[in-house]
Design a protein around this motif. Structure first.
Motif, PDB file in Angstrom:
ATOM      1  N   VAL A 139       0.842  -1.198   0.000  1.00 58.34           N
ATOM      2  CA  VAL A 139       0.000   0.000   0.000  1.00 58.34           C
ATOM      3  C   VAL A 139       0.875   1.245   0.000  1.00 58.34           C
ATOM      4  N   ARG A 140       1.926   1.228   0.810  1.00 54.02           N
ATOM      5  CA  ARG A 140       2.841   2.382   0.853  1.00 54.02           C
ATOM      6  C   ARG A 140       3.509   2.588  -0.501  1.00 54.02           C
ATOM      7  N   GLU A 141       3.888   1.498  -1.145  1.00 50.21           N
ATOM      8  CA  GLU A 141       4.519   1.591  -2.467  1.00 50.21           C
ATOM      9  C   GLU A 141       3.566   2.238  -3.478  1.00 50.21           C
ATOM     10  N   GLU A 142       2.303   1.806  -3.466  1.00 46.10           N
ATOM     11  CA  GLU A 142       1.309   2.372  -4.380  1.00 46.10           C
ATOM     12  C   GLU A 142       1.101   3.856  -4.110  1.00 46.10           C
ATOM     13  N   ALA A 143       1.066   4.217  -2.839  1.00 42.95           N
ATOM     14  CA  ALA A 143       0.877   5.610  -2.474  1.00 42.95           C
ATOM     15  C   ALA A 143       2.037   6.471  -2.955  1.00 42.95           C
ATOM     16  N   ALA A 144       3.245   5.947  -2.843  1.00 44.93           N
ATOM     17  CA  ALA A 144       4.417   6.706  -3.292  1.00 44.93           C
ATOM     18  C   ALA A 144       4.349   7.000  -4.782  1.00 44.93           C
ATOM     19  N   THR A 145       3.772   6.085  -5.548  1.00 42.79           N
ATOM     20  CA  THR A 145       3.597   6.309  -6.987  1.00 42.79           C
ATOM     21  C   THR A 145       2.469   7.284  -7.259  1.00 42.79           C
ATOM     22  N   THR A 146       1.366   7.136  -6.533  1.00 41.09           N
ATOM     23  CA  THR A 146       0.180   7.942  -6.789  1.00 41.09           C
ATOM     24  C   THR A 146       0.413   9.422  -6.504  1.00 41.09           C
ATOM     25  N   VAL A 147       1.228   9.735  -5.508  1.00 40.25           N
ATOM     26  CA  VAL A 147       1.496  11.136  -5.192  1.00 40.25           C
ATOM     27  C   VAL A 147       1.977  11.880  -6.433  1.00 40.25           C
ATOM     28  N   ALA A 148       2.898  11.289  -7.167  1.00 41.34           N
ATOM     29  CA  ALA A 148       3.417  11.958  -8.362  1.00 41.34           C
ATOM     30  C   ALA A 148       2.373  12.027  -9.463  1.00 41.34           C
ATOM     31  N   ARG A 149       1.543  11.006  -9.566  1.00 44.18           N
ATOM     32  CA  ARG A 149       0.539  11.000 -10.625  1.00 44.18           C
ATOM     33  C   ARG A 149      -0.501  12.093 -10.443  1.00 44.18           C
ATOM     34  N   THR A 150      -0.746  12.489  -9.198  1.00 46.24           N
ATOM     35  CA  THR A 150      -1.672  13.602  -8.990  1.00 46.24           C
ATOM     36  C   THR A 150      -1.048  14.924  -9.419  1.00 46.24           C
ATOM     37  N   GLY A 151       0.272  14.948  -9.516  1.00 49.50           N
ATOM     38  CA  GLY A 151       0.966  16.167  -9.938  1.00 49.50           C
ATOM     39  C   GLY A 151       1.057  17.223  -8.865  1.00 49.50           C
ATOM     40  N   SER A 152       0.683  16.898  -7.646  1.00 51.91           N
ATOM     41  CA  SER A 152       0.659  17.891  -6.570  1.00 51.91           C
ATOM     42  C   SER A 152       1.953  17.863  -5.773  1.00 51.91           C
ATOM     43  N   VAL A 153       2.599  19.025  -5.648  1.00 57.41           N
ATOM     44  CA  VAL A 153       3.826  19.117  -4.856  1.00 57.41           C
ATOM     45  C   VAL A 153       3.518  19.094  -3.361  1.00 57.41           C
ATOM     46  N   LEU A 154       2.240  19.159  -3.009  1.00 52.56           N
ATOM     47  CA  LEU A 154       1.869  19.116  -1.589  1.00 52.56           C
ATOM     48  C   LEU A 154       2.265  17.789  -0.947  1.00 52.56           C
ATOM     49  N   GLY A 155       2.437  16.768  -1.773  1.00 49.76           N
ATOM     50  CA  GLY A 155       2.803  15.471  -1.239  1.00 49.76           C
ATOM     51  C   GLY A 155       4.293  15.268  -1.070  1.00 49.76           C
ATOM     52  N   VAL A 156       5.096  16.260  -1.459  1.00 55.20           N
ATOM     53  CA  VAL A 156       6.548  16.098  -1.408  1.00 55.20           C
ATOM     54  C   VAL A 156       7.060  15.784   0.000  1.00 55.20           C
ATOM     55  N   PRO A 157       6.626  16.491   1.042  1.00 58.45           N
ATOM     56  CA  PRO A 157       7.136  16.146   2.385  1.00 58.45           C
ATOM     57  C   PRO A 157       6.865  14.701   2.775  1.00 58.45           C
ATOM     58  N   HIS A 158       5.732  14.178   2.330  1.00 62.22           N
ATOM     59  CA  HIS A 158       5.406  12.784   2.639  1.00 62.22           C
ATOM     60  C   HIS A 158       6.334  11.829   1.885  1.00 62.22           C
ATOM     61  N   LEU A 159       6.691  12.201   0.652  1.00 58.48           N
ATOM     62  CA  LEU A 159       7.613  11.379  -0.131  1.00 58.48           C
ATOM     63  C   LEU A 159       9.009  11.405   0.474  1.00 58.48           C
ATOM     64  N   VAL A 160       9.403  12.558   0.991  1.00 62.64           N
ATOM     65  CA  VAL A 160      10.725  12.656   1.638  1.00 62.64           C
ATOM     66  C   VAL A 160      10.787  11.707   2.825  1.00 62.64           C
ATOM     67  N   ARG A 161       9.714  11.655   3.608  1.00 62.24           N
ATOM     68  CA  ARG A 161       9.690  10.718   4.740  1.00 62.24           C
ATOM     69  C   ARG A 161       9.686   9.274   4.251  1.00 62.24           C
ATOM     70  N   ALA A 162       9.040   9.041   3.113  1.00 63.35           N
ATOM     71  CA  ALA A 162       8.993   7.685   2.567  1.00 63.35           C
ATOM     72  C   ALA A 162      10.363   7.209   2.108  1.00 63.35           C
ATOM     73  N   MET A 163      11.301   8.130   1.892  1.00 67.30           N
ATOM     74  CA  MET A 163      12.659   7.746   1.521  1.00 67.30           C
ATOM     75  C   MET A 163      13.383   7.040   2.674  1.00 67.30           C
ATOM     76  N   GLU A 164      12.758   7.003   3.841  1.00 74.13           N
ATOM     77  CA  GLU A 164      13.332   6.291   4.986  1.00 74.13           C
ATOM     78  C   GLU A 164      12.559   5.009   5.284  1.00 74.13           C
ATOM     79  N   ASP A 165      11.664   4.623   4.395  1.00 73.76           N
ATOM     80  CA  ASP A 165      10.857   3.427   4.623  1.00 73.76           C
ATOM     81  C   ASP A 165      11.756   2.191   4.760  1.00 73.76           C
ATOM     82  N   GLU A 166      11.299   1.241   5.581  1.00 67.64           N
ATOM     83  CA  GLU A 166      12.104   0.036   5.792  1.00 67.64           C
ATOM     84  C   GLU A 166      12.140  -0.860   4.569  1.00 67.64           C
TER      85      GLU A 166
END
Length: 317
Positions: free
Chosen positions: A206-233
């Motif tokens: 689910v986290r993997e899908e979300a990381a892809t979907t953030v970019a597909r929406t084209g919204s930079v509002l999700g960038v902070p969440h993606l930065v945190r996802a760069m530390e995913d286990e």
């Protein structure tokens, strides 16, 4: 020698089955559809199965009217073959034969019908799909999400965000997050809470899908969440987060991507290099120059391309 008609009427089900398989290749009959339709009523399940498979690609109303009821066939293999054949439909007009099954009492039938109409993108499937989101069977909910994702109707965003955040089935949550990819501009703000929640979901898929979907929406509002996802286990999540940061040209993600350049997994290093090239921030030049000595030749090659892109666009260390 027995004709194809003789073989189709043979008392031996095995002979009839082979005759059905041979029908598409026979030169004895120009119009094979009526013969295949008749075979759908055969007493033997293996004959019905082969007839259902052979009818793939036929979208005449009489064919669909005959094959759709076999979604309720007593034999599981026949039901599966019918579901597959119907899922290969291409013409939106074909949906008329399937609409009555979108709210069928049998969850398996309902899920198969929803799956079949998905790619047809017919508006008439919208309301049945929304209703099916509340079904007790996860198979039905997953199929309904697929229909709504293909229809891309903004009216479904509220329902999809709710099911993405709270459904008890991880696969339903995953496909709902993916379905939200069509949300953009103003709608992206309304799906951000669901995407943020999905990036901390207990299931990495689910986290993997979300990381892809953030970019597909084209919204930079999700960038902070993606930065945190760069530390995913899970590296799979990090790879998709890096890819999305690049697609969004997210300068706020540069340092997280730079840190990924020394990750043991070469696939993640590659994605980080590509993303840094897409972002074009000159802060990445020195770290990228170090990756020119990376043990992976693909990383080295991609680093050269990224550096050339940044420098061509006016970047300087």
């Amino acid at each position: 020698m027995a004709t194809i008609h003789d073989r189709l009427r043979n008392p031996d089900a095995g002979v009839r089955r082979i005759a059905v398989i041979d029908l598409p290749y026979t030169d004895e009959e120009d119009d094979i559809a009526p013969l295949l339709i008749a075979a759908l009523s055969d007493a033997d399940a293996t004959v019905r199965l082969e007839a259902a498979k052979a009818l793939e690609g036929f979208e005449e109303p009489e064919v669909l009217a005959a094959i759709a009821p076999l979604l309720r066939d007593a034999d599981a293999d026949v039901r599966a073959a019918v579901a597959y054949t119907l899922a290969e439909l291409k013409e939106p007009a074909s949906a008329a034969a399937l609409l009555p099954y979108l709210a069928d009492a049998d969850p398996e039938v309902q899920a198969a019908a929803l799956q079949a109409v998905k790619a047809l993108r017919v508006d008439a499937a919208f309301e049945p799909a929304v209703q099916a989101l509340a079904h007790a069977d996860a198979r039905v909910r997953r199929a309904a999400v697929g229909v709504l994702g293909y229809l891309k109707n903004p009216q479904a965003i509220g329902s999809l965000t709710e099911i993405a955040a709270h459904d008890t089935d991880a696969e339903v949550r995953r496909v709902a997050i993916g379905a939200l990819s069509f949300a953009n501009n103003a709608a992206a703000l309304s799906v951000l809470p669901a995407l943020s929640r999905a990036l901390t979901d207990p299931e990495w898929q689910v986290r993997e899908e979300a990381a892809t979907t953030v970019a597909r929406t084209g919204s930079v509002l999700g960038v902070p969440h993606l930065v945190r996802a760069m530390e995913d286990e899970y590296w799979q999540v990090r790879v998709k987060a890096a890819r999305s940061l690049g697609k969004l040209k997210a300068r706020d993600g540069v340092m997280a991507l730079v840190e990924a350049l020394i990750h043991p997994l070469s696939n993640l290093r590659k994605e980080a290099v590509i993303a840094l090239g897409e972002i074009g921030d000159p802060r990445a030049i020195t770290p990228l120059e170090r990756t020119l000595r990376d043990p992976d030749p693909d990383v080295r090659k991609l680093s050269k391309l990224a550096l050339a892109t940044i420098q061509m666009n006016g970047g300087a260390a």
